[in-house]
Design a protein around this motif. Structure first.
Motif, PDB file in Angstrom:
ATOM      1  N   GLY A 159       0.661  -1.445  -0.305  1.00 42.34           N
ATOM      2  CA  GLY A 159      -0.010  -0.412  -0.380  1.00 42.34           C
ATOM      3  C   GLY A 159       1.102   1.292  -0.317  1.00 42.34           C
ATOM      4  N   GLY A 160       1.808   1.410   0.807  1.00 40.99           N
ATOM      5  CA  GLY A 160       2.454   2.548   0.908  1.00 40.99           C
ATOM      6  C   GLY A 160       3.608   2.313  -0.096  1.00 40.99           C
ATOM      7  N   GLY A 161       4.135   1.631  -1.120  1.00 48.85           N
ATOM      8  CA  GLY A 161       4.896   1.703  -2.343  1.00 48.85           C
ATOM      9  C   GLY A 161       4.078   2.235  -3.163  1.00 48.85           C
ATOM     10  N   THR A 162       2.479   1.504  -3.203  1.00 46.65           N
ATOM     11  CA  THR A 162       1.683   2.362  -4.051  1.00 46.65           C
ATOM     12  C   THR A 162       1.233   3.919  -4.106  1.00 46.65           C
ATOM     13  OG1 THR A 162       0.958  -0.045  -4.521  1.00 46.65           O
ATOM     14  CG2 THR A 162      -0.796   1.768  -5.322  1.00 46.65           C
ATOM     15  N   LEU A 163       1.149   4.383  -3.439  1.00 47.06           N
ATOM     16  CA  LEU A 163       0.840   5.137  -2.982  1.00 47.06           C
ATOM     17  C   LEU A 163       2.081   6.387  -3.283  1.00 47.06           C
ATOM     18  CD1 LEU A 163      -1.306   7.654  -2.010  1.00 47.06           C
ATOM     19  CD2 LEU A 163       0.223   7.176   0.724  1.00 47.06           C
ATOM     20  N   ALA A 168       4.947  10.429  -7.506  1.00 48.80           N
ATOM     21  CA  ALA A 168       5.720   9.880  -8.499  1.00 48.80           C
ATOM     22  C   ALA A 168       5.137   9.580 -10.173  1.00 48.80           C
ATOM     23  CB  ALA A 168       6.809   8.707  -8.462  1.00 48.80           C
ATOM     24  N   TRP A 169       4.061  10.133 -10.170  1.00 50.28           N
ATOM     25  CA  TRP A 169       3.254  10.432 -11.591  1.00 50.28           C
ATOM     26  C   TRP A 169       3.474  11.988 -11.110  1.00 50.28           C
ATOM     27  CZ3 TRP A 169      -1.467   7.290 -11.921  1.00 50.28           C
ATOM     28  CH2 TRP A 169      -0.426   5.693 -11.357  1.00 50.28           C
ATOM     29  N   PHE A 170       3.092  12.372 -10.946  1.00 41.59           N
ATOM     30  CA  PHE A 170       3.326  14.224 -10.515  1.00 41.59           C
ATOM     31  C   PHE A 170       4.380  14.975 -10.400  1.00 41.59           C
ATOM     32  CE2 PHE A 170      -0.609  11.921  -9.888  1.00 41.59           C
ATOM     33  CZ  PHE A 170      -1.557  11.347 -11.574  1.00 41.59           C
ATOM     34  N   ILE A 171       4.853  14.066  -8.890  1.00 40.81           N
ATOM     35  CA  ILE A 171       6.190  14.881  -8.436  1.00 40.81           C
ATOM     36  C   ILE A 171       7.067  13.593  -8.722  1.00 40.81           C
ATOM     37  CG2 ILE A 171       6.995  15.873  -5.793  1.00 40.81           C
ATOM     38  CD1 ILE A 171       3.968  16.119  -5.160  1.00 40.81           C
ATOM     39  N   PRO A 172       8.368  14.722  -9.138  1.00 47.12           N
ATOM     40  CA  PRO A 172       8.701  16.229  -9.755  1.00 47.12           C
ATOM     41  C   PRO A 172       7.593  16.190 -11.134  1.00 47.12           C
ATOM     42  CG  PRO A 172      10.479  14.884 -10.766  1.00 47.12           C
ATOM     43  CD  PRO A 172       9.807  14.093  -9.841  1.00 47.12           C
ATOM     44  N   SER A 173       6.943  17.508 -11.483  1.00 47.52           N
ATOM     45  CA  SER A 173       6.511  17.870 -12.376  1.00 47.52           C
ATOM     46  C   SER A 173       6.914  17.440 -14.021  1.00 47.52           C
ATOM     47  CB  SER A 173       6.019  19.321 -13.164  1.00 47.52           C
ATOM     48  OG  SER A 173       5.020  19.374 -13.521  1.00 47.52           O
ATOM     49  N   SER A 174       6.264  16.528 -14.613  1.00 45.04           N
ATOM     50  CA  SER A 174       7.018  16.596 -16.105  1.00 45.04           C
ATOM     51  C   SER A 174       6.994  17.796 -16.589  1.00 45.04           C
ATOM     52  CB  SER A 174       6.223  15.247 -16.550  1.00 45.04           C
ATOM     53  OG  SER A 174       4.338  15.996 -16.546  1.00 45.04           O
ATOM     54  N   ASP A 175       6.293  18.636 -16.055  1.00 45.11           N
ATOM     55  CA  ASP A 175       6.238  20.742 -16.976  1.00 45.11           C
ATOM     56  C   ASP A 175       7.832  20.807 -17.591  1.00 45.11           C
ATOM     57  OD1 ASP A 175       3.495  20.232 -17.198  1.00 45.11           O
ATOM     58  OD2 ASP A 175       3.405  21.520 -15.170  1.00 45.11           O
ATOM     59  N   ARG A 176       9.069  19.768 -16.361  1.00 44.33           N
ATOM     60  CA  ARG A 176      10.575  20.375 -16.667  1.00 44.33           C
ATOM     61  C   ARG A 176      10.337  19.584 -17.191  1.00 44.33           C
ATOM     62  NH1 ARG A 176      12.776  21.829 -10.859  1.00 44.33           N
ATOM     63  NH2 ARG A 176      14.175  22.765 -12.498  1.00 44.33           N
ATOM     64  N   THR A 177      11.457  18.822 -18.303  1.00 44.01           N
ATOM     65  CA  THR A 177      12.008  18.485 -19.722  1.00 44.01           C
ATOM     66  C   THR A 177      13.116  18.222 -19.467  1.00 44.01           C
ATOM     67  OG1 THR A 177      11.503  20.113 -20.757  1.00 44.01           O
ATOM     68  CG2 THR A 177       9.763  18.516 -20.752  1.00 44.01           C
ATOM     69  N   GLY A 178      13.813  17.763 -19.884  1.00 50.93           N
ATOM     70  CA  GLY A 178      15.818  17.316 -19.521  1.00 50.93           C
ATOM     71  C   GLY A 178      15.768  16.531 -18.668  1.00 50.93           C
ATOM     72  N   SER A 179      17.637  17.610 -18.268  1.00 48.72           N
ATOM     73  CA  SER A 179      17.763  16.784 -16.990  1.00 48.72           C
ATOM     74  C   SER A 179      17.469  16.535 -15.803  1.00 48.72           C
ATOM     75  CB  SER A 179      19.512  17.186 -17.495  1.00 48.72           C
ATOM     76  OG  SER A 179      19.038  18.676 -17.187  1.00 48.72           O
ATOM     77  N   HIS A 180      16.826  17.794 -16.446  1.00 48.00           N
ATOM     78  CA  HIS A 180      16.280  18.087 -14.258  1.00 48.00           C
ATOM     79  C   HIS A 180      15.211  17.816 -14.034  1.00 48.00           C
ATOM     80  CE1 HIS A 180      17.919  23.093 -14.311  1.00 48.00           C
ATOM     81  NE2 HIS A 180      17.852  22.454 -15.745  1.00 48.00           N
ATOM     82  N   VAL A 219       5.521   0.702  -9.603  1.00 43.95           N
ATOM     83  CA  VAL A 219       4.277   1.464 -10.242  1.00 43.95           C
ATOM     84  C   VAL A 219       4.893   3.090 -10.497  1.00 43.95           C
ATOM     85  CG1 VAL A 219       2.285   3.196  -9.227  1.00 43.95           C
ATOM     86  CG2 VAL A 219       2.623   1.037  -8.663  1.00 43.95           C
ATOM     87  N   ALA A 220       5.731   4.007 -10.324  1.00 43.63           N
ATOM     88  CA  ALA A 220       6.126   5.368 -10.219  1.00 43.63           C
ATOM     89  C   ALA A 220       6.489   4.877 -11.966  1.00 43.63           C
ATOM     90  CB  ALA A 220       7.453   5.427  -9.492  1.00 43.63           C
ATOM     91  N   GLY A 221       6.988   3.625 -12.619  1.00 41.88           N
ATOM     92  CA  GLY A 221       7.466   3.897 -13.818  1.00 41.88           C
ATOM     93  C   GLY A 221       6.278   3.880 -14.899  1.00 41.88           C
ATOM     94  N   ARG A 222       5.222   3.308 -14.380  1.00 39.59           N
ATOM     95  CA  ARG A 222       3.986   2.201 -14.821  1.00 39.59           C
ATOM     96  C   ARG A 222       3.891   3.541 -16.264  1.00 39.59           C
ATOM     97  NH1 ARG A 222       5.719  -1.293 -17.174  1.00 39.59           N
ATOM     98  NH2 ARG A 222       7.532  -0.785 -15.682  1.00 39.59           N
ATOM     99  N   ARG A 223       3.929   5.304 -15.394  1.00 36.27           N
ATOM    100  CA  ARG A 223       3.387   5.904 -16.093  1.00 36.27           C
ATOM    101  C   ARG A 223       4.474   6.819 -16.933  1.00 36.27           C
ATOM    102  NH1 ARG A 223      -1.401   8.783 -14.272  1.00 36.27           N
ATOM    103  NH2 ARG A 223      -1.102   9.907 -15.254  1.00 36.27           N
ATOM    104  N   TRP A 224       5.706   6.807 -16.310  1.00 37.18           N
ATOM    105  CA  TRP A 224       6.913   7.242 -17.300  1.00 37.18           C
ATOM    106  C   TRP A 224       6.613   7.078 -19.032  1.00 37.18           C
ATOM    107  CZ3 TRP A 224      10.549   7.114 -13.049  1.00 37.18           C
ATOM    108  CH2 TRP A 224      10.104   7.679 -11.758  1.00 37.18           C
ATOM    109  N   SER A 225       7.717   7.381 -19.836  1.00 42.60           N
ATOM    110  CA  SER A 225       7.475   7.050 -21.403  1.00 42.60           C
ATOM    111  C   SER A 225       8.545   6.112 -21.306  1.00 42.60           C
ATOM    112  CB  SER A 225       7.827   8.133 -21.917  1.00 42.60           C
ATOM    113  OG  SER A 225       9.612   8.732 -21.390  1.00 42.60           O
ATOM    114  N   ASP A 226       9.333   5.413 -21.889  1.00 46.49           N
ATOM    115  CA  ASP A 226       9.928   3.787 -22.142  1.00 46.49           C
ATOM    116  C   ASP A 226      11.417   4.514 -21.401  1.00 46.49           C
ATOM    117  OD1 ASP A 226       8.583   2.302 -21.578  1.00 46.49           O
ATOM    118  OD2 ASP A 226       8.076   1.697 -24.635  1.00 46.49           O
TER     119      ASP A 226
END
Length: 446
Positions: A159-163, A168-180, A219-226
């Motif tokens: 449960g804690g790992g899923t939460l 991690a899908w939203f923090i850090p924000s995906s608006d910041r791209t690249g190396s940051h 879980v975090a990697g499921r919503r990130w691009s490959d």
């Protein structure tokens, strides 16, 4: 050698344990990023069987043998059994990730299967160890809590790992791209994993922290691009190159050769190997029904043998508890015996298990090739073309005429040959020259 002994002797046990935990978080996060979701969904019941059955059977066999051969009381026999039974993520996970990077066993998701089950196995072993130790040293209320602690650790870890993974899908924000974005994601997963491991240790839910780190990264990697997920995984792979020697060096520093001089060492080694034999057999049959070949099931049994991390962490707990809680001389002596066999477990199974995985993987597992799918598609395409050519004449004369006419410009120049005799009295006729080959092609096609 003297310098090495001086270095390890001056290192506080708390610092050694903390550094081992940092290295463990790195490899668990890396493993979570590499888990295959389709395999987890397909093999969830097989993972549970592989996590529960070998651990419980090996612990029970060790407890019986300890009672019969080493004169351990039953509760102490299970303390020893669960210390021995836990597999080592520090050995199993990097060995399987190495095979996965070389594309061995990934077609059937064998690395994902074993890595996922390893985290549950440790939770079960640590929980069983706490229950058995509670039967010896704690009162009824604390014992009841120890009994339900195992399921609570599973729930807390998943449960804690899923939460945290969803966060991690939203923090850090995906608006910041690249190396940051890349650096922030690496830092977030590392910080969250360390918080989980050290935080659960404070509340005595040790197994939940390791399981939570694995689930969080998955879980975090499921919503990130490959590409993003692979970049983060490569960063943790780089960190592991530095953490690996530190981890195994610190585990080796826990081995006290002075504790190996007792007369029951030979019998203790026999207990260890008999229990591991039963573990291998149960592991082999636990994956029956998951579409694995005989060689692949043998590999799963071999991959389920290495032990080191948990034994280094809890091997001395029974002795420490007996000493601090005013245990009898017999209990203190039993604690020393548990510690001695825990050292033997590390000495024998960690290197042998690691070598067994590395050598047997390429021989027992199939190597997935990138070009196999494209070659299969090309063969299917050729078969489809042959079927079309076979079925073409049944549709009438117009079907073969079109390819025949289309091939005429390639087979014969459209420019009439002046020297060709004309079958018509009117002289050379291009029409007449073209008509004859067309009729011959039609007849041959029919």
């Amino acid at each position: 050698m003297a310098a090495s002994n001086s270095l390890t002797s001056n290192l506080r046990p708390t610092w050694s344990s903390a550094l081992r935990s940092v290295a463990l978080v790195i490899i668990l996060v890396r493993a979570g990023l590499g888990l295959n979701p389709s395999v987890l969904k397909k093999a969830k019941f097989v993972i549970m069987r592989l996590a529960f059955l070998p651990c419980l059977v090996e612990a029970s066999v060790d407890a019986v043998l300890a009672n019969l051969l080493l004169d351990f009381p039953w509760a102490w026999g299970y303390v020893l059994g669960f210390v021995i039974a836990a597999v080592s993520p520090a050995v199993v996970v990097p060995s399987l990730l190495g095979l996965q990077e070389r594309r061995y066993g990934i077609a059937k998701g064998i690395p994902t299967l074993v890595i996922a089950a390893a985290s549950f196995d440790d939770v079960i072993a640590i929980s069983g160890f706490g229950i058995a130790l509670g039967l010896i040293f704690t009162s009824g209320g604390s014992l009841a809590f120890n009994i339900v602690r195992g399921p609570l650790e599973l729930i807390a870890g998943i449960g804690g790992g899923t939460l945290v993974g969803v966060i991690a899908w939203f923090i850090p924000s995906s608006d910041r791209t690249g190396s940051h974005l890349f650096r922030n994601r690496v830092f977030f997963l590392l910080l969250a994993g360390l918080t989980a491991v050290f935080g659960t240790r404070l509340v005595h839910f040790t197994g939940a922290g390791a399981l939570g780190s694995l689930v969080m990264a998955f879980v975090a990697g499921r919503r990130w691009s490959d590409d993003d997920r692979k970049k983060v995984a490569r960063a943790f792979a780089l960190l592991w190159h530095f953490a690996q020697p530190m981890l195994f060096g610190l585990i080796g520093a826990e081995i006290d050769i002075a504790t190996l001089g007792q007369s029951f060492v030979g019998v203790g080694i026999g207990v260890l190997w008999v229990g591991m034999f039963f573990r291998f057999v149960v592991s082999f049959f636990s994956v029956v029904g998951y579409d694995l070949t005989l060689k692949e099931r043998l590999f799963v049994g071999l991959a389920w043998l290495p032990k080191a991390t948990v034994q280094a962490a809890i091997g001395s707990v029974a002795l420490d508890t007996a000493t601090t809680q005013g245990g009898t001389a017999e209990q203190i002596e039993l604690g020393r015996k548990v510690l001695t066999i825990a050292v033997l477990v590390i000495v024998f199974t960690a290197p042998i298990g690691s070598i067994a995985i590395s050598l047997s993987g390429p021989r027992l597992l199939e190597e997935a090739r990138d070009k196999e799918q494209s070659e299969t598609e090309e063969e299917e395409g050729d078969d489809n073309l042959q079927d079309v050519e076979k079925d073409g004449p049944s549709r009438g004369q117009s079907a073969p005429q079109s390819p025949a006419q289309a091939s005429l410009p390639r087979a014969q120049s459209p420019t009439p040959t002046p020297t060709s005799p004309s079958p018509h009295p009117g002289g050379n006729s291009p029409t007449g020259q073209l008509a004859a080959p067309s009729t011959e092609l039609n007849e041959s096609a029919v």
